[in-house]
Design a protein around this motif. Structure first.
Motif, PDB file in Angstrom:
ATOM      1  N   ILE A   1      -5.855   8.977   2.636  1.00  0.00           N
ATOM      2  CA  ILE A   1      -6.559   7.938   3.394  1.00  0.00           C
ATOM      3  C   ILE A   1      -5.856   6.598   3.228  1.00  0.00           C
ATOM      4  CG2 ILE A   1      -8.709   6.607   3.550  1.00  0.00           C
ATOM      5  CD1 ILE A   1     -10.203   9.176   2.775  1.00  0.00           C
ATOM      6  N   LEU A   2      -5.438   6.293   2.000  1.00  0.00           N
ATOM      7  CA  LEU A   2      -4.703   5.043   1.751  1.00  0.00           C
ATOM      8  C   LEU A   2      -3.379   5.024   2.519  1.00  0.00           C
ATOM      9  CD1 LEU A   2      -5.282   4.571  -2.095  1.00  0.00           C
ATOM     10  CD2 LEU A   2      -6.248   3.202  -0.242  1.00  0.00           C
ATOM     11  N   ALA A   3      -2.713   6.179   2.571  1.00  0.00           N
ATOM     12  CA  ALA A   3      -1.444   6.262   3.299  1.00  0.00           C
ATOM     13  C   ALA A   3      -1.656   6.025   4.791  1.00  0.00           C
ATOM     14  CB  ALA A   3      -0.794   7.624   3.069  1.00  0.00           C
ATOM     15  N   VAL A   4      -2.744   6.566   5.329  1.00  0.00           N
ATOM     16  CA  VAL A   4      -3.054   6.365   6.743  1.00  0.00           C
ATOM     17  C   VAL A   4      -3.359   4.889   7.016  1.00  0.00           C
ATOM     18  CG1 VAL A   4      -4.715   6.885   8.584  1.00  0.00           C
ATOM     19  CG2 VAL A   4      -3.839   8.722   7.139  1.00  0.00           C
ATOM     20  N   VAL A   5      -4.094   4.263   6.092  1.00  0.00           N
ATOM     21  CA  VAL A   5      -4.386   2.835   6.241  1.00  0.00           C
ATOM     22  C   VAL A   5      -3.087   2.037   6.219  1.00  0.00           C
ATOM     23  CG1 VAL A   5      -5.451   0.823   5.144  1.00  0.00           C
ATOM     24  CG2 VAL A   5      -6.708   2.978   5.285  1.00  0.00           C
ATOM     25  N   GLY A   6      -2.212   2.361   5.268  1.00  0.00           N
ATOM     26  CA  GLY A   6      -0.926   1.669   5.186  1.00  0.00           C
ATOM     27  C   GLY A   6      -0.088   1.873   6.430  1.00  0.00           C
ATOM     28  N   ALA A   7      -0.062   3.115   6.937  1.00  0.00           N
ATOM     29  CA  ALA A   7       0.683   3.398   8.159  1.00  0.00           C
ATOM     30  C   ALA A   7       0.076   2.652   9.345  1.00  0.00           C
ATOM     31  CB  ALA A   7       0.692   4.898   8.435  1.00  0.00           C
ATOM     32  N   GLY A   8      -1.252   2.584   9.361  1.00  0.00           N
ATOM     33  CA  GLY A   8      -1.923   1.849  10.435  1.00  0.00           C
ATOM     34  C   GLY A   8      -1.555   0.378  10.438  1.00  0.00           C
TER      35      GLY A   8
ATOM     36  N   ILE B   1       0.830  -1.213   0.000  1.00  0.00           N
ATOM     37  CA  ILE B   1       0.000   0.000   0.000  1.00  0.00           C
ATOM     38  C   ILE B   1       0.859   1.255   0.000  1.00  0.00           C
ATOM     39  CG2 ILE B   1      -1.628   1.366   1.367  1.00  0.00           C
ATOM     40  CD1 ILE B   1      -2.936  -1.248   2.227  1.00  0.00           C
ATOM     41  N   MET B   2       1.837   1.318   0.886  1.00  0.00           N
ATOM     42  CA  MET B   2       2.665   2.520   0.984  1.00  0.00           C
ATOM     43  C   MET B   2       3.511   2.709  -0.273  1.00  0.00           C
ATOM     44  SD  MET B   2       1.664   3.751   3.766  1.00  0.00           S
ATOM     45  CE  MET B   2       2.742   4.911   4.599  1.00  0.00           C
ATOM     46  N   GLY B   3       3.990   1.612  -0.850  1.00  0.00           N
ATOM     47  CA  GLY B   3       4.771   1.723  -2.072  1.00  0.00           C
ATOM     48  C   GLY B   3       3.962   2.268  -3.222  1.00  0.00           C
ATOM     49  N   VAL B   4       2.754   1.724  -3.415  1.00  0.00           N
ATOM     50  CA  VAL B   4       1.889   2.176  -4.511  1.00  0.00           C
ATOM     51  C   VAL B   4       1.467   3.628  -4.302  1.00  0.00           C
ATOM     52  CG1 VAL B   4      -0.376   1.852  -5.584  1.00  0.00           C
ATOM     53  CG2 VAL B   4       1.057  -0.126  -5.085  1.00  0.00           C
TER      54      VAL B   4
ATOM     55  N   LEU C   1       6.478  21.512   0.040  1.00  0.00           N
ATOM     56  CA  LEU C   1       6.267  20.501   1.082  1.00  0.00           C
ATOM     57  C   LEU C   1       5.730  19.220   0.448  1.00  0.00           C
ATOM     58  CD1 LEU C   1       6.234  19.655   4.050  1.00  0.00           C
ATOM     59  CD2 LEU C   1       3.900  20.547   4.206  1.00  0.00           C
ATOM     60  N   GLY C   2       4.816  19.396  -0.529  1.00  0.00           N
ATOM     61  CA  GLY C   2       4.269  18.226  -1.213  1.00  0.00           C
ATOM     62  C   GLY C   2       5.322  17.447  -1.957  1.00  0.00           C
ATOM     63  N   ARG C   3       6.164  18.157  -2.709  1.00  0.00           N
ATOM     64  CA  ARG C   3       7.220  17.495  -3.461  1.00  0.00           C
ATOM     65  C   ARG C   3       8.198  16.781  -2.524  1.00  0.00           C
ATOM     66  NH1 ARG C   3       8.483  22.621  -7.514  1.00  0.00           N
ATOM     67  NH2 ARG C   3       6.551  22.477  -8.735  1.00  0.00           N
ATOM     68  N   SER C   4       8.592  17.479  -1.476  1.00  0.00           N
ATOM     69  CA  SER C   4       9.553  16.896  -0.523  1.00  0.00           C
ATOM     70  C   SER C   4       8.984  15.673   0.172  1.00  0.00           C
ATOM     71  CB  SER C   4       9.953  17.948   0.517  1.00  0.00           C
ATOM     72  OG  SER C   4      10.528  19.081  -0.094  1.00  0.00           O
ATOM     73  N   THR C   5       7.693  15.734   0.514  1.00  0.00           N
ATOM     74  CA  THR C   5       7.069  14.620   1.219  1.00  0.00           C
ATOM     75  C   THR C   5       6.941  13.392   0.329  1.00  0.00           C
ATOM     76  OG1 THR C   5       5.812  16.187   2.570  1.00  0.00           O
ATOM     77  CG2 THR C   5       5.052  13.905   2.562  1.00  0.00           C
ATOM     78  N   ILE C   6       6.617  13.608  -0.935  1.00  0.00           N
ATOM     79  CA  ILE C   6       6.530  12.484  -1.871  1.00  0.00           C
ATOM     80  C   ILE C   6       7.887  11.809  -2.023  1.00  0.00           C
ATOM     81  CG2 ILE C   6       6.185  11.848  -4.290  1.00  0.00           C
ATOM     82  CD1 ILE C   6       3.958  13.955  -4.404  1.00  0.00           C
ATOM     83  N   ILE C   7       8.930  12.603  -2.203  1.00  0.00           N
ATOM     84  CA  ILE C   7      10.281  12.043  -2.343  1.00  0.00           C
ATOM     85  C   ILE C   7      10.693  11.327  -1.058  1.00  0.00           C
ATOM     86  CG2 ILE C   7      12.713  12.630  -2.628  1.00  0.00           C
ATOM     87  CD1 ILE C   7      11.774  14.932  -4.474  1.00  0.00           C
ATOM     88  N   ALA C   8      10.379  11.943   0.086  1.00  0.00           N
ATOM     89  CA  ALA C   8      10.708  11.316   1.372  1.00  0.00           C
ATOM     90  C   ALA C   8       9.993   9.981   1.523  1.00  0.00           C
ATOM     91  CB  ALA C   8      10.333  12.249   2.521  1.00  0.00           C
ATOM     92  N   GLY C   9       8.731   9.922   1.089  1.00  0.00           N
ATOM     93  CA  GLY C   9       7.979   8.675   1.171  1.00  0.00           C
ATOM     94  C   GLY C   9       8.569   7.582   0.301  1.00  0.00           C
ATOM     95  N   ILE C  10       9.036   7.964  -0.895  1.00  0.00           N
ATOM     96  CA  ILE C  10       9.660   6.993  -1.788  1.00  0.00           C
ATOM     97  C   ILE C  10      10.956   6.461  -1.175  1.00  0.00           C
ATOM     98  CG2 ILE C  10      10.786   6.707  -4.029  1.00  0.00           C
ATOM     99  CD1 ILE C  10       8.763   8.722  -5.169  1.00  0.00           C
ATOM    100  N   VAL C  11      11.752   7.380  -0.625  1.00  0.00           N
ATOM    101  CA  VAL C  11      13.013   6.978   0.009  1.00  0.00           C
ATOM    102  C   VAL C  11      12.749   6.085   1.216  1.00  0.00           C
ATOM    103  CG1 VAL C  11      15.001   7.820   1.305  1.00  0.00           C
ATOM    104  CG2 VAL C  11      14.290   9.004  -0.778  1.00  0.00           C
ATOM    105  N   ASN C  12      11.756   6.445   2.021  1.00  0.00           N
ATOM    106  CA  ASN C  12      11.462   5.647   3.218  1.00  0.00           C
ATOM    107  C   ASN C  12      10.955   4.255   2.860  1.00  0.00           C
ATOM    108  OD1 ASN C  12      11.550   5.607   6.083  1.00  0.00           O
ATOM    109  ND2 ASN C  12       9.312   5.700   6.141  1.00  0.00           N
ATOM    110  N   GLY C  13      10.306   4.132   1.713  1.00  0.00           N
ATOM    111  CA  GLY C  13       9.910   2.801   1.247  1.00  0.00           C
ATOM    112  C   GLY C  13      11.120   1.930   0.999  1.00  0.00           C
ATOM    113  N   GLY C  14      12.159   2.515   0.401  1.00  0.00           N
ATOM    114  CA  GLY C  14      13.398   1.771   0.193  1.00  0.00           C
ATOM    115  C   GLY C  14      14.075   1.409   1.494  1.00  0.00           C
ATOM    116  N   VAL C  15      14.019   2.332   2.471  1.00  0.00           N
ATOM    117  CA  VAL C  15      14.589   2.054   3.787  1.00  0.00           C
ATOM    118  C   VAL C  15      13.857   0.875   4.432  1.00  0.00           C
ATOM    119  CG1 VAL C  15      14.924   2.954   6.122  1.00  0.00           C
ATOM    120  CG2 VAL C  15      15.366   4.420   4.152  1.00  0.00           C
ATOM    121  N   GLY C  16      12.526   0.855   4.305  1.00  0.00           N
ATOM    122  CA  GLY C  16      11.745  -0.244   4.874  1.00  0.00           C
ATOM    123  C   GLY C  16      12.086  -1.579   4.238  1.00  0.00           C
TER     124      GLY C  16
END
Length: 397
Positions: free
Chosen positions: A271-278, A232-235, A336-351
């Motif tokens: 909402i999908l991101a919150v579900v994935g985080a949950g 979910i978080m990756g998609v 903030l939107g651009r930075s957050t999207i990139i951060a999310g992609i990077v954090n997916g790789g970290v996971g």
């Protein structure tokens, strides 16, 4: 007539037995079905604990732990190091999941350890195994609980943090540690071998135990939750959020209510991101591993940043409708939107890089390629729009 040689042999064995009985009382458990063996000795003075672990090389790894279940247990795992000896990895159990390496356990690998005759043997002296975070060893107990397990995995590593597959056979045993207390030998398992007339595969008497070859339903459930979280978080971050962000640039001034469509898509993505985080939090609850990795902290920060995006977007939109120009709210929302999207992609790789995820190499490669292409395309798309002057606001008509 008894020969002199027989008398000498009898005297040697008797002396060894006497040494075992007086100087190194040992209690242990042997599972005949798996040839797993463990022995324990508690010196009469000091705080050391001696333990011996033996397991078949065919299993890949063998382990024993202090406790009645994996949760809270101090576990010692052994596997071949590739040079004729064994690697010992002390770990703490968090539940029915792979235990985590514990660097604070001080131990020494004694003589007699190694690989021979299809068996791995580790003779261990531990100086701080009587208590640890979450549990303790009661050396006065007449029914101290222990657990054991073996795997079915080819393991050859010197790393104490080596990732291991789930056990295929496990069980528990109980020992009267009062009968294992006494003696001050530096290696009580040498005399144990002499007393038993063998060098491997035999435990000192006194243990009761059981075994099971069934897997853990909790472990399987946790793995499924982890996979769902990752997918979910990756998609969402690699595909959905970039698409929603680009949507306003592609459709603005081309269709009515482009802003409303952008907002609706991004709310759904949030909402999908919150579900994935949950799901990630739920999995941490199942394994009692809250906030133990950078991935977890970074992920929480990213969710908080997403929460800020909605009010910033609304402020930007309202201000633009009045002035037809970008404001400080505009730049805050966009970057903030651009930075957050990139951060999310990077954090997916970290996971994906965490040991506990065990992702197939193909999945890591695919994620890296797709994330790289999307991330680069995302940046090029916006730079192109900025250069052409197609920056605009978010029209409501």
């Amino acid at each position: 007539m008894i020969s002199l040689k027989s008398l000498i042999a009898t005297a040697v064995v008797s002396a060894a037995t006497l040494t075992y009985a007086q100087d190194s009382p040992v209690q242990g458990y042997h599972n005949r079905g798996s040839t797993f063996t463990t022995n324990w000795n508690i010196p009469s003075s000091g705080s050391d604990v001696y333990l011996q672990i033996q397991g078949p090389t065919s299993a890949g790894w063998a382990a024993t732990g202090i406790g009645s279940a994996m949760k809270g247990a101090l576990i010692f795992i052994i596997y071949q190091d590739g040079s004729g000896n064994v690697t010992v990895s002390p770990r703490l159990g968090k539940g029915e999941f792979e235990p985590k390496y514990e660097s604070t356990i001080n131990f020494e690998l004694l003589d007699g350890s190694g690989v021979s005759g299809g068996l791995m043997t580790a003779n261990i002296k531990c100086s701080n195994c009587r208590s640890w975070a979450g549990g303790s060893l009661d050396v006065t107990s007449k029914s101290q609980n222990f657990i054991w397990a073996i795997g079915d995995q080819k393991v050859t590593s010197k790393s104490q943090t080596q990732s291991l597959d789930q056990h295929v056979q496990n069980g528990f045993y109980g020992l009267d540690l009062t009968k294992a207390t006494g003696g001050d030998l530096q290696n009580p398992f040498v005399s144990l071998s002499l007393a038993n007339g063998t060098t491997s595969g035999t435990a000192a008497p006194g243990a009761t135990g059981s075994s099971s070859s069934s897997g853990s339903d909790n472990n399987i459930a946790a793995d499924k939750v982890l996979i769902a979280h990752g997918v979910i978080m990756g998609v969402v971050f690699v595909l959905c959020f970039p698409f929603g962000a680009a949507l306003i640039r592609l459709l603005n001034n081309r269709i009515p209510n482009a802003f409303a469509l952008h907002r609706g898509v991004q709310i759904l993505n949030f909402i999908l991101a919150v579900v994935g985080a949950g799901l990630g939090v739920w999995r941490s609850e199942m394994t009692e591993s809250h906030y133990e990795t950078f991935h977890q902290y970074f992920g929480s920060i990213i969710i908080i940043l997403l929460l800020l995006q909605a009010p910033l977007g609304q402020l930007h939109h309202g201000k633009y409708l009045k002035t037809q120009k970008r404001s400080v709210w505009s730049y805050a929302h966009i970057w903030l939107g651009r930075s957050t999207i990139i951060a999310g992609i990077v954090n997916g790789g970290v996971g994906l890089s965490l040991d506990e995820t065990h992702p197939p190499k193909g999945a890591v490669i695919v994620y890296s390629i797709v994330a790289g292409i999307v991330g680069l395309g995302y940046l090029l798309f916006y730079f192109r729009k900025e250069r052409k002057g197609e920056v605009g606001g978010y029209s409501s008509s």
